[in-house]
Write a protein that holds these residues in place. Structure first.
Motif, PDB file in Angstrom:
ATOM      1  N   ALA A   1     -10.860 -12.210  -2.790  1.00 59.46           N
ATOM      2  CA  ALA A   1      -9.482 -11.861  -3.145  1.00 59.46           C
ATOM      3  C   ALA A   1      -8.758 -13.109  -3.636  1.00 59.46           C
ATOM      4  O   ALA A   1      -9.038 -14.223  -3.184  1.00 59.46           O
ATOM      5  CB  ALA A   1      -8.772 -11.261  -1.945  1.00 59.46           C
ATOM      6  N   GLN A   2      -7.832 -12.949  -4.579  1.00 56.02           N
ATOM      7  CA  GLN A   2      -7.180 -14.083  -5.222  1.00 56.02           C
ATOM      8  C   GLN A   2      -5.660 -13.945  -5.201  1.00 56.02           C
ATOM      9  O   GLN A   2      -5.119 -12.845  -5.163  1.00 56.02           O
ATOM     10  CB  GLN A   2      -7.647 -14.196  -6.674  1.00 56.02           C
ATOM     11  CG  GLN A   2      -9.143 -14.398  -6.837  1.00 56.02           C
ATOM     12  CD  GLN A   2      -9.584 -15.792  -6.505  1.00 56.02           C
ATOM     13  OE1 GLN A   2      -9.011 -16.765  -6.973  1.00 56.02           O
ATOM     14  NE2 GLN A   2     -10.598 -15.905  -5.665  1.00 56.02           N
ATOM     15  N   GLY A   3      -4.992 -15.080  -5.294  1.00 54.84           N
ATOM     16  CA  GLY A   3      -3.541 -15.086  -5.436  1.00 54.84           C
ATOM     17  C   GLY A   3      -2.953 -16.397  -4.973  1.00 54.84           C
ATOM     18  O   GLY A   3      -3.349 -16.935  -3.943  1.00 54.84           O
ATOM     19  N   HIS A   4      -2.002 -16.935  -5.750  1.00 50.39           N
ATOM     20  CA  HIS A   4      -1.321 -18.150  -5.334  1.00 50.39           C
ATOM     21  C   HIS A   4      -0.322 -17.856  -4.218  1.00 50.39           C
ATOM     22  O   HIS A   4      -0.214 -18.605  -3.256  1.00 50.39           O
ATOM     23  CB  HIS A   4      -0.606 -18.786  -6.526  1.00 50.39           C
ATOM     24  CG  HIS A   4      -1.550 -19.372  -7.523  1.00 50.39           C
ATOM     25  ND1 HIS A   4      -1.171 -19.740  -8.795  1.00 50.39           N
ATOM     26  CD2 HIS A   4      -2.874 -19.657  -7.445  1.00 50.39           C
ATOM     27  CE1 HIS A   4      -2.206 -20.232  -9.455  1.00 50.39           C
ATOM     28  NE2 HIS A   4      -3.250 -20.178  -8.661  1.00 50.39           N
ATOM     29  N   ASP A   5       0.440 -16.792  -4.385  1.00 50.96           N
ATOM     30  CA  ASP A   5       1.388 -16.398  -3.338  1.00 50.96           C
ATOM     31  C   ASP A   5       1.164 -14.946  -2.919  1.00 50.96           C
ATOM     32  O   ASP A   5       1.021 -14.651  -1.749  1.00 50.96           O
ATOM     33  CB  ASP A   5       2.835 -16.630  -3.777  1.00 50.96           C
ATOM     34  CG  ASP A   5       3.132 -16.060  -5.167  1.00 50.96           C
ATOM     35  OD1 ASP A   5       2.243 -15.434  -5.769  1.00 50.96           O
ATOM     36  OD2 ASP A   5       4.268 -16.237  -5.636  1.00 50.96           O
ATOM     37  N   ILE A   6       1.101 -14.038  -3.884  1.00 53.23           N
ATOM     38  CA  ILE A   6       0.789 -12.642  -3.601  1.00 53.23           C
ATOM     39  C   ILE A   6      -0.721 -12.451  -3.709  1.00 53.23           C
ATOM     40  O   ILE A   6      -1.319 -12.763  -4.737  1.00 53.23           O
ATOM     41  CB  ILE A   6       1.499 -11.679  -4.576  1.00 53.23           C
ATOM     42  CG1 ILE A   6       3.008 -11.918  -4.557  1.00 53.23           C
ATOM     43  CG2 ILE A   6       1.157 -10.237  -4.235  1.00 53.23           C
ATOM     44  CD1 ILE A   6       3.665 -11.664  -3.216  1.00 53.23           C
ATOM     45  N   ILE A   7      -1.334 -11.960  -2.653  1.00 45.64           N
ATOM     46  CA  ILE A   7      -2.782 -11.755  -2.656  1.00 45.64           C
ATOM     47  C   ILE A   7      -3.109 -10.414  -3.295  1.00 45.64           C
ATOM     48  O   ILE A   7      -2.441  -9.413  -3.029  1.00 45.64           O
ATOM     49  CB  ILE A   7      -3.355 -11.810  -1.232  1.00 45.64           C
ATOM     50  CG1 ILE A   7      -3.011 -13.168  -0.589  1.00 45.64           C
ATOM     51  CG2 ILE A   7      -4.867 -11.618  -1.244  1.00 45.64           C
ATOM     52  CD1 ILE A   7      -3.439 -13.284   0.843  1.00 45.64           C
ATOM     53  N   GLY A   8      -4.123 -10.406  -4.127  1.00 48.90           N
ATOM     54  CA  GLY A   8      -4.482  -9.190  -4.841  1.00 48.90           C
ATOM     55  C   GLY A   8      -5.511  -8.343  -4.118  1.00 48.90           C
ATOM     56  O   GLY A   8      -5.873  -8.573  -2.966  1.00 48.90           O
ATOM     57  N   TYR A   9      -5.963  -7.391  -4.844  1.00 52.06           N
ATOM     58  CA  TYR A   9      -6.982  -6.419  -4.434  1.00 52.06           C
ATOM     59  C   TYR A   9      -8.231  -7.131  -3.916  1.00 52.06           C
ATOM     60  O   TYR A   9      -8.687  -8.126  -4.492  1.00 52.06           O
ATOM     61  CB  TYR A   9      -7.297  -5.582  -5.674  1.00 52.06           C
ATOM     62  CG  TYR A   9      -8.477  -4.661  -5.625  1.00 52.06           C
ATOM     63  CD1 TYR A   9      -8.317  -3.307  -5.345  1.00 52.06           C
ATOM     64  CD2 TYR A   9      -9.761  -5.123  -5.945  1.00 52.06           C
ATOM     65  CE1 TYR A   9      -9.409  -2.442  -5.381  1.00 52.06           C
ATOM     66  CE2 TYR A   9     -10.846  -4.270  -5.970  1.00 52.06           C
ATOM     67  CZ  TYR A   9     -10.665  -2.931  -5.681  1.00 52.06           C
ATOM     68  OH  TYR A   9     -11.739  -2.083  -5.711  1.00 52.06           O
ATOM     69  N   LEU A  10      -8.785  -6.635  -2.836  1.00 52.34           N
ATOM     70  CA  LEU A  10     -10.029  -7.167  -2.290  1.00 52.34           C
ATOM     71  C   LEU A  10     -11.209  -6.494  -2.978  1.00 52.34           C
ATOM     72  O   LEU A  10     -11.399  -5.285  -2.840  1.00 52.34           O
ATOM     73  CB  LEU A  10     -10.098  -6.913  -0.779  1.00 52.34           C
ATOM     74  CG  LEU A  10     -11.423  -7.268  -0.092  1.00 52.34           C
ATOM     75  CD1 LEU A  10     -11.675  -8.774  -0.163  1.00 52.34           C
ATOM     76  CD2 LEU A  10     -11.426  -6.776   1.352  1.00 52.34           C
ATOM     77  N   PRO A  11     -12.018  -7.244  -3.734  1.00 52.42           N
ATOM     78  CA  PRO A  11     -13.200  -6.620  -4.355  1.00 52.42           C
ATOM     79  C   PRO A  11     -14.080  -5.974  -3.290  1.00 52.42           C
ATOM     80  O   PRO A  11     -14.398  -6.576  -2.264  1.00 52.42           O
ATOM     81  CB  PRO A  11     -13.901  -7.810  -5.013  1.00 52.42           C
ATOM     82  CG  PRO A  11     -12.805  -8.790  -5.280  1.00 52.42           C
ATOM     83  CD  PRO A  11     -11.879  -8.656  -4.109  1.00 52.42           C
ATOM     84  N   ARG A  12     -14.456  -4.732  -3.534  1.00 53.19           N
ATOM     85  CA  ARG A  12     -15.269  -3.985  -2.581  1.00 53.19           C
ATOM     86  C   ARG A  12     -16.693  -4.536  -2.528  1.00 53.19           C
ATOM     87  O   ARG A  12     -17.130  -5.220  -3.455  1.00 53.19           O
ATOM     88  CB  ARG A  12     -15.298  -2.494  -2.941  1.00 53.19           C
ATOM     89  CG  ARG A  12     -13.927  -1.828  -3.124  1.00 53.19           C
ATOM     90  CD  ARG A  12     -12.980  -2.092  -1.976  1.00 53.19           C
ATOM     91  NE  ARG A  12     -11.782  -1.250  -2.043  1.00 53.19           N
ATOM     92  CZ  ARG A  12     -10.537  -1.703  -2.010  1.00 53.19           C
ATOM     93  NH1 ARG A  12     -10.306  -3.014  -1.925  1.00 53.19           N
ATOM     94  NH2 ARG A  12      -9.505  -0.872  -2.046  1.00 53.19           N
ATOM     95  N   PRO A  13     -17.408  -4.260  -1.466  1.00 52.93           N
ATOM     96  CA  PRO A  13     -18.804  -4.708  -1.400  1.00 52.93           C
ATOM     97  C   PRO A  13     -19.565  -4.325  -2.667  1.00 52.93           C
ATOM     98  O   PRO A  13     -19.507  -3.181  -3.116  1.00 52.93           O
ATOM     99  CB  PRO A  13     -19.335  -3.990  -0.161  1.00 52.93           C
ATOM    100  CG  PRO A  13     -18.137  -3.846   0.722  1.00 52.93           C
ATOM    101  CD  PRO A  13     -16.994  -3.570  -0.215  1.00 52.93           C
ATOM    102  N   LEU A  14     -20.226  -5.288  -3.263  1.00 54.54           N
ATOM    103  CA  LEU A  14     -21.030  -5.198  -4.482  1.00 54.54           C
ATOM    104  C   LEU A  14     -20.206  -5.157  -5.767  1.00 54.54           C
ATOM    105  O   LEU A  14     -20.763  -5.220  -6.862  1.00 54.54           O
ATOM    106  CB  LEU A  14     -21.971  -3.992  -4.454  1.00 54.54           C
ATOM    107  CG  LEU A  14     -23.075  -4.016  -3.396  1.00 54.54           C
ATOM    108  CD1 LEU A  14     -23.936  -2.767  -3.522  1.00 54.54           C
ATOM    109  CD2 LEU A  14     -23.943  -5.270  -3.520  1.00 54.54           C
ATOM    110  N   GLN A  15     -18.870  -5.066  -5.656  1.00 58.86           N
ATOM    111  CA  GLN A  15     -18.071  -4.946  -6.876  1.00 58.86           C
ATOM    112  C   GLN A  15     -18.060  -6.245  -7.684  1.00 58.86           C
ATOM    113  O   GLN A  15     -18.173  -6.219  -8.910  1.00 58.86           O
ATOM    114  CB  GLN A  15     -16.638  -4.508  -6.547  1.00 58.86           C
ATOM    115  CG  GLN A  15     -15.850  -4.046  -7.759  1.00 58.86           C
ATOM    116  CD  GLN A  15     -14.564  -3.349  -7.392  1.00 58.86           C
ATOM    117  OE1 GLN A  15     -14.037  -3.491  -6.283  1.00 58.86           O
ATOM    118  NE2 GLN A  15     -14.025  -2.561  -8.313  1.00 58.86           N
ATOM    119  N   SER A  16     -17.930  -7.383  -7.012  1.00 57.73           N
ATOM    120  CA  SER A  16     -17.978  -8.657  -7.737  1.00 57.73           C
ATOM    121  C   SER A  16     -19.354  -8.893  -8.344  1.00 57.73           C
ATOM    122  O   SER A  16     -19.476  -9.444  -9.446  1.00 57.73           O
ATOM    123  CB  SER A  16     -17.597  -9.811  -6.806  1.00 57.73           C
ATOM    124  OG  SER A  16     -16.221  -9.781  -6.509  1.00 57.73           O
TER     125      SER A  16
END
Length: 655
Positions: A309-324
């Protein structure tokens, strides 16, 4: 094949480095990317260079059998430089200095920043020119990203005036081209021209387009200084790259002009980012890879592949297992020939504490470690095959002047250029037809279909090349507002829209209107089907063309929205509005059948990429959905990806 991670050893204690390298090797890593934010470590005080820390890191990397991509750290300058040379800072549109504390606060037109950057780069690259472990130099970091491509300082204003004087020669020529007689804006000299900051109403459209061209030239020239320095100092086998950010159609510089100066293109692949509740569409991400591949018409690197999951201040969507892993495989199948995950370990301090990677703050090797390892194992089995050239039958074209023209005058409050690119790209992606995304000045030979989204700037050269392509049997697809403007961003006078392509499309357009939020125009097909369009609608009169869809409107029921014209041996489609997905899919299937495109039917959400690598056929699959799908009798799990072994029914996929 480059398989690796982005690593920032300076964030940790020295005694952790060798342990990190051992774990990386276990994961299948053979390359690390380092150094891109380390200016202060290399030059703690002006002119005092110290490479000892990085000498040690490189020694350890070599002992571990790791190659290195070294980033020149000019995207983040040290505090002493800011204090001593405040003139290097850029300014926002309100004249406020972008102060020290973030990144990319420099002005591309600062002579002092160019001088200091070039000196650092020459010292750094020369010092490591004989290091065999350094296989590539990455210049800077994401040129122009996060709004840094726009600066409004006095240095830029002076440079802009010189840019215009060089282009036009005399002020009378500029006045005539711009039409400054309108609103009494005639200039007596180039010194009277100001940067187009905020004003009452809007600035002259031709001036604004020249300002974008100037911005692009500023980035190009800054890059050229650094890239020339790298080439003059680097080792013979070290290659030169730059990591482009996403949002390439939203930038104020032409990515192709930078790519021309590189040995290989690199890309930072983030299908989702902080604040997004879900990833962008599969077609959006696929189009980005096709764009990057086509910048140099060869394979490219991904040096930042999202894992956590990414974000400098607001954290985004968590990639689901195997999605990345699936996004990684999508990139590899579409032209990526080397991949590094961002990042090895999450930082516990600083602005990117919430940018997670392979190893989170808990320092444990968990699901993401195993997922990345699986990607590397599968990718390594193909290796250099990913460098094989891809052959596409469809091209979707763009032109940066045209993109900037739309940014200057959107015409509709609902207009978004990338959305309109995807509108013509997505139907062919849905059919799994291999597609290139190319600049409009490329040769169209070898393609069967050329899609030209919202190309309002069409000059004689482009119109003639499209006519030649169609006359020889190619299929052309235009979307709305095509050909209404000249190259200087002024509307054609004395000719009916769509201007220079009217005879090619076999239509004329005398009236148009923008459509607002929630306002769709209903369509009726000549076959009885129905549809809708949004954003815009051209009231098309079919002169020679055949009508495919008309407007279901009592005032405009005699006006067409979608037409097709026979031109020589080819066909030319015109889509006069933002047609809905179903309508576009129906039209694309008809085009594919008529043009003899190689397509592959698949369940919704299952992307297929067919490629020939080293004379062997490969069929890659990516399930973009969170549920299992069945293809050719095989079940493909949620977010699963990989390669069918062997290729299923190979004859089915060949011409």
């Amino acid at each position: 094949m480059i398989l690796g991670v982005d690593y920032y050893p300076e964030h940790w204690e020295n005694d952790e480095i060798e342990r990190d390298f051992a774990r990386m090797k276990e994961m299948g890593v053979n390359t690390i990317r380092i150094g891109e934010f380390a200016w202060h470590m290399l030059e703690k005080e002006e002119g005092q260079f110290d490479f000892s820390y990085w000498d040690d890191v490189l020694d350890k990397a070599e002992n571990a059998g790791l190659d290195v991509i070294f980033g020149t750290p000019t995207a983040t300058f040290p505090a002493w430089l800011s204090r001593r040379y405040p003139e290097v800072h850029s300014e926002d549109i309100h004249g406020q200095t972008r102060v020290f504390g973030g990144r990319r606060q420099y002005c591309f037109n600062s002579a002092k920043y160019r001088e200091l950057s070039e000196r650092l780069v020459r010292k750094l690259v020369s010092h490591y020119s004989k290091r065999k472990s350094i296989i590539a130099w990455q210049a800077d970091n994401e040129f122009g990203h996060e709004g840094s491509d726009m600066c409004w300082c006095e240095k830029c204003e002076s440079a802009f005036r010189k840019f215009l004087e060089k282009k036009y020669g005399d002020i009378d020529s500029l006045n005539k081209e711009y039409g400054t007689i309108f609103w009494g804006q005639t200039y007596n000299s180039f010194d009277e021209i100001v940067l187009p900051k905020e004003t009452i109403t809007v600035h002259n459209p031709s001036l604004l387009l020249d300002h974008f061209r100037f911005r692009s030239n500023s980035v190009e020239e800054f890059a050229r200084v650094q890239l020339n320095a790298i080439r003059e100092c680097k080792g013979e086998l070290q290659v030169v790259t730059h990591n482009f950010s996403g949002g390439f159609f939203e930038k104020a510089f032409d990515f192709g002009k930078i790519a021309d100066q590189l040995d290989i293109v690199s890309y930072d692949n983030y299908p989702v980012w902080g604040g997004l509740k879900e990833p962008v569409s599969p077609a959006h991400t696929a189009m980005a890879h096709d764009f990057m591949r086509c910048l140099k018409d060869r394979s490219f690197l991904i040096v930042e592949q999202l894992m956590g999951a990414q974000g400098h201040d607001i954290i985004g969507y968590l990639p689901r297992p195997l999605q990345s892993a699936m996004w990684s495989w999508q990139a590899l199948s579409r032209g990526c020939s080397g991949m590094l995950f961002f990042r090895w370990r999450a930082m516990d301090r600083g602005q990117e504490q919430f940018c997670l990677g392979i190893i989170d703050h808990n320092d444990r090797e968990g699901r993401k470690f195993r997922e990345a390892k699986g990607v590397f194992e599968k990718a390594a089995s193909i290796g250099s095959g990913f460098e094989s050239k891809m052959k596409s039958e469809v091209a979707v074209v763009y032109d940066y002047d045209n993109i900037w023209s739309w940014r200057i005058q959107r015409a509709s409050a609902m207009f978004d250029f990338t959305t309109e690119m995807i509108r013509l790209y997505r139907p062919f992606h849905r059919m799994n037809a291999s597609t290139d995304v190319i600049p409009a000045n490329r040769d169209f030979g070898g393609y069967k279909v050329v899609a030209v989204p919202v190309m309002q700037l069409i000059d004689e050269d482009l119109s003639e090349r499209l006519k030649k392509f169609a006359s020889q049997g190619g299929t052309v697809i235009f979307s709305y507002r095509a050909g209404i403007k000249k190259r200087n961003n002024n509307v054609h006078r004395g000719i009916v829209s769509p201007g220079l392509i009217s005879d090619l499309a076999g239509i004329s357009i005398l009236e148009s209107e923008s459509l607002q939020q929630g306002q769709d125009a209903r369509l009726i097909g000549t076959d009885g089907s129905t549809g809708s369009c949004s954003v815009w609608r051209d009231m098309v009169d079919a002169v020679d063309a055949e009508v495919l869809y008309r407007y279901d409107d009592p005032f405009y029921k005699d006006k067409a929205c979608i037409t097709v014209n026979r031109y020589g041996k080819g066909l030319v489609y015109y889509v006069g509005g933002g047609a809905d997905d179903l309508t576009m899919d129906t039209m694309a299937r008809e085009i594919a059948e008529g043009a003899g495109l190689t397509t592959h039917a698949s369940p919704e959400g299952l992307e297929l990429v067919f490629r020939t690598m080293d004379c062997e056929d490969h069929l890659f699959y990516m399930n973009h959905t969170g549920k299992a799908v069945t293809y050719e009798g095989e079940e493909i799990g949620p977010f699963a990806s990989g390669e069918f072994q062997p290729v299923l029914n190979p004859a089915k996929y060949m011409d």
